[in-house]
Motif scaffolding. Structure first.
Motif, PDB file in Angstrom:
ATOM      1  N   SER B  44       0.829  -1.206   0.000  1.00 27.00           N
ATOM      2  CA  SER B  44       0.000   0.000   0.000  1.00 27.00           C
ATOM      3  C   SER B  44       0.856   1.246   0.000  1.00 27.00           C
ATOM      4  O   SER B  44       0.559   2.216  -0.705  1.00 27.00           O
ATOM      5  N   ASP B 159      -6.000  -0.756  -4.676  1.00 26.50           N
ATOM      6  CA  ASP B 159      -5.475  -1.253  -3.404  1.00 26.50           C
ATOM      7  C   ASP B 159      -6.450  -2.268  -2.818  1.00 26.50           C
ATOM      8  O   ASP B 159      -7.454  -1.896  -2.227  1.00 26.50           O
ATOM      9  N   GLU B 160      -6.173  -3.519  -2.988  1.00 24.23           N
ATOM     10  CA  GLU B 160      -7.008  -4.611  -2.491  1.00 24.23           C
ATOM     11  C   GLU B 160      -8.493  -4.333  -2.704  1.00 24.23           C
ATOM     12  O   GLU B 160      -9.266  -4.330  -1.755  1.00 24.23           O
TER      13      GLU B 160
END
Ligand SMILES: Nc1ncnc2c1ncn2[C@@H]1O[C@H](COP(=O)(O)OP(=O)(O)OP(=O)(O)O)[C@@H](O)[C@H]1O
Ligand SMILES: [Mg+2]
Lengths: 304, 372
Positions: B44, B159-160
């Motif tokens: 991240s 991001d995820e």
């Protein structure tokens, strides 16, 4: 065959037993509920009694007010309201309400804007000296108001702002109420910064993030701030007393005191009637804003 | 052209914690790059530095040949999809989608056209007048995707994005994102993607290339097949593949007919292909790596067979994950159900490892010494 019948009747017994239990529980529940509410109502009435009495007494005539402790007037009269409204000054109470409004409106607006901006800065940005600044902000919370009165008075008098509303307005335009800043910072800390980051990726500048994203999410807190500021200013007596000297600029809080000062024999029903009127705006505003107080807009933006 | 190039990137957080240690990464125009790694490996952080949400402590990032270190996120030509969607809670879906365009002062007609276009692609037309809190997780994620898509960015950052969805929805969103990427590429639009996940299934199925990270360093960057077949080090070997690769300490022995690995009382002779791959300076102390899938049941009188005591067995329907002990070392092997049932009657089975797919790692450095 007989086996199933046995089973059936056993099941029936169990059902009946359960029903009996339920009925019993329900009855017990109801009794305890009645008791609870009776106690709560009694305490509530006790607490509200002065207010109820105030409203009742404002419709009594002067002789009756101290004659009976009850709050229902024997022969209701509006004379308290009529005479009270006229006041013993050249102005009616309407003038004083207007003055109050003139003080409150800018103050509330300035407070909301300045506190939101300052809180946003403290909650979301890193800058040198931030900890010290925030600590001193909190320190002013702990300082008794009285301590700053005299230096403030001297300052504003040097600037020639006495007998104007400026000393009442200006501090609020610079986030003078540390409590609100603190409250908003706490509220902001509970909101994840992702939405603001998304806005920055969408091309928003810091001030655009504040206006378009942060402020709407802060709405419930900002309404609380506005409400508190409204009520505190409405009730503020000392501020106007210190800075205002001409009667034509007096807000309601001072005007109430004025009517006690000037009438030789107090017409209590006039004072009580005007007190009721003075209470009304706060009550109305509070009930109107109650919904927003409770509603949290930020719920739902982020799913966990 | 929107290639992304990261040079010697470093991140030191406020407290002095160094999260990213000199990362170098090239993402070609139109490439789907997946950053994968265990929690806390700074995926991240790296992505957020690309986005401009985190300051860069060292090195530089350029997008389309232009260094963007000091540009605001909005000026970098990127769009980002967040794990928790980060939709603006007080705006209807329509406004959520168009927020960026409105800020940029785009014309009303153009905004409407693009909202309609994105809504059609993502099938969110019926949701346009809802608030985010009235959306399900999957719908919200599609809107978040739409908000990125509508900007026509040069680089997409994820991001995820799927980790809050249930398994089924995740699978369908995976396909949707991959197809979207393919479609953008076919239309000749910028479609460079950097996609962060800790889910290796996502990484393997979506990525053109995968960048495996550990503690702020890149362990290997390669396409999924290479990563699976030729892991450069122990970390990548253990991280990629389900169930995990068996990693067992062993002695590498050089014999006249090639190399052999000794562990416990067992000897595993390497196949000819594998023999050729072993580095000349390979040490004696090694870790042998063998994927659970690279075992088969041995022929009845195979002299090379390994005797395995069967422990716990996980039944998965068409196959089993059997936890076995071979020569004192624990292994997991994946075998077809029927064959396994038959073979495992007595509590032991005889297995044959695929000698050409044994990996050998230098135990000290963790490097794979069987890649030559
Ligand atoms: N604001 C911060 N201040 C200090 N350290 C931080 C900060 N944010 C992250 N870190 C640290 O940096 C490292 C990398 O964090 P990062 O969030 O990039 O990990 P990640 O790979 O995204 O993990 P996950 O898969 O859990 O999301 C972690 O060790 C984390 O503790
Ligand atoms: Mg992360």
């Amino acid at each position: 065959m007989s086996q199933t019948m046995l089973d059936d009747s056993a099941a029936f017994d169990a059902d009946a037993e359960a029903a009996r239990h339920l009925a019993l529980q329900e009855r017990r529940g109801r009794i305890s509920m009645i008791l609870r509410y009776a106690v709560l109502t009694a305490v509530g009435v006790l607490m509200l009694y002065p207010l109820i009495w105030l409203i009742g007494a404002s419709f009594k005539n002067n002789a009756e007010i101290f004659a009976s402790p009850g709050f229902i007037p024997k022969d209701p009269t509006l004379s308290g309201y009529v005479k009270g409204w006229e006041t013993s000054t050249p102005y009616t109470f309407g003038r004083f309400f207007w003055n109050t409004f003139l003080i409150i409106a800018p103050k509330v607006i300035f407070t909301v804007i300045s506190c939101a901006a300052v809180a946003y800065g403290f909650a979301r940005f890193q800058f040198p000296g931030k900890r010290i600044l925030f600590a001193s902000l909190i320190a002013t919370l702990l300082l008794p108001n009285v301590v700053t009165r005299i230096p403030q008075y001297l300052l504003f008098s040097e600037m020639g702002w006495l007998d104007s509303y400026l000393p009442l307005w200006v501090p609020s335009a610079f986030a003078g109420d540390a409590f609100f800043v603190f409250m908003l910072v706490q509220f902001l800390r509970s909101i994840p910064p992702d939405m603001e980051e998304a806005a920055r990726v969408d091309g928003a500048k810091s001030w655009q993030v504040l206006i378009f994203i942060v402020a709407p999410m802060l709405t419930p807190a900002l309404i609380s701030v506005a409400l508190f500021q409204f009520m505190w200013t409405m009730n503020d007596f000392l501020g106007p007393l210190i800075y205002l000297s001409s009667v034509e600029k007096f807000p309601v809080s001072l005007a109430l005191k004025l009517s006690i000062d000037t009438s030789e024999a107090f017409d209590w029903n006039r004072i009580l009637a005007m007190s009721v009127l003075a209470l009304a705006p706060s009550l109305v505003v509070f009930f109107m804003a109650q919904k927003y107080f409770i509603e949290g807009i930020s719920a739902g933006g982020v799913k966990g | 052209m929107a290639q992304l190039s990261i040079r010697n990137l470093e991140k030191i957080y406020g407290g002095g914690f160094k999260a990213v240690h000199g990362v170098d990464l090239e993402v070609a125009d139109g490439e789907f790059m997946v950053l994968v790694g265990p929690s806390g490996c700074a995926k991240s952080t790296t992505l957020r530095m690309i986005a401009g949400l985190e300051t860069i402590s060292g090195g530089h990032i350029s997008i389309g040949g232009k260094v963007v270190n000091n540009l605001a996120p909005g000026d970098r030509g990127i769009a980002m999809v967040f794990q928790n969607y980060a939709l603006y809670p007080h705006m209807k879906v329509r406004k959520n989608l168009s927020f960026g365009l409105r800020l940029a002062g785009e014309k009303k007609a153009e905004i409407e056209r693009r909202v309609a276009e994105v809504a059609e692609v993502l099938e969110i037309g019926p949701l346009l007048d809802r608030l985010p809190k009235q959306l399900s997780g999957g719908q919200a994620q599609r809107v978040a995707l739409g908000r990125a898509l509508i900007k026509k960015p040069e680089v997409f950052l994820f991001d995820e994005p799927l980790s809050n969805l249930d398994a089924k929805l995740r699978a369908s969103m995976r396909v949707r994102i991959t197809e979207l990427h393919r479609r953008l590429k076919a239309q000749g639009r910028s479609s460079t993607v950097v996609y962060v996940t800790h889910d290796q299934v996502e990484a393997m199925t979506m990525g053109d290339r995968i960048c495996v990270m550990k503690e702020g360093r890149i362990m290997q960057v390669a396409d999924p097949a290479t990563l699976y077949e030729r892991p450069e080090n122990l970390f990548v070997a253990g991280f990629i593949g389900m169930p995990e690769m068996n990693l067992v300490e062993a002695e590498l022995e050089r014999g006249p007919e090639g190399h052999a690995l000794r562990f416990g009382d067992q000897v595993l002779r390497l196949g000819p292909e594998q023999n050729a791959r072993i580095a000349a300076d390979a040490p004696k102390a090694v870790t042998l790596g063998l994927r659970p899938q690279h075992f088969r049941l041995a022929e009845p009188n195979d002299p090379e067979a390994l005797a395995a005591q069967v422990g716990k067995v996980d039944f998965l329907g068409h196959e089993v994950d059997a936890h076995v002990t071979i020569g004192g070392a624990k292994f997991t092997v994946v075998l077809p159900v029927e064959l396994f049932r038959e073979a495992a009657q007595g509590g032991t089975i005889r297995l044959r490892a695929d000698e050409n797919r044994v990996h050998i790692f230098d135990r000290a450095s963790g490097a794979n010494v069987s890649l030559a």
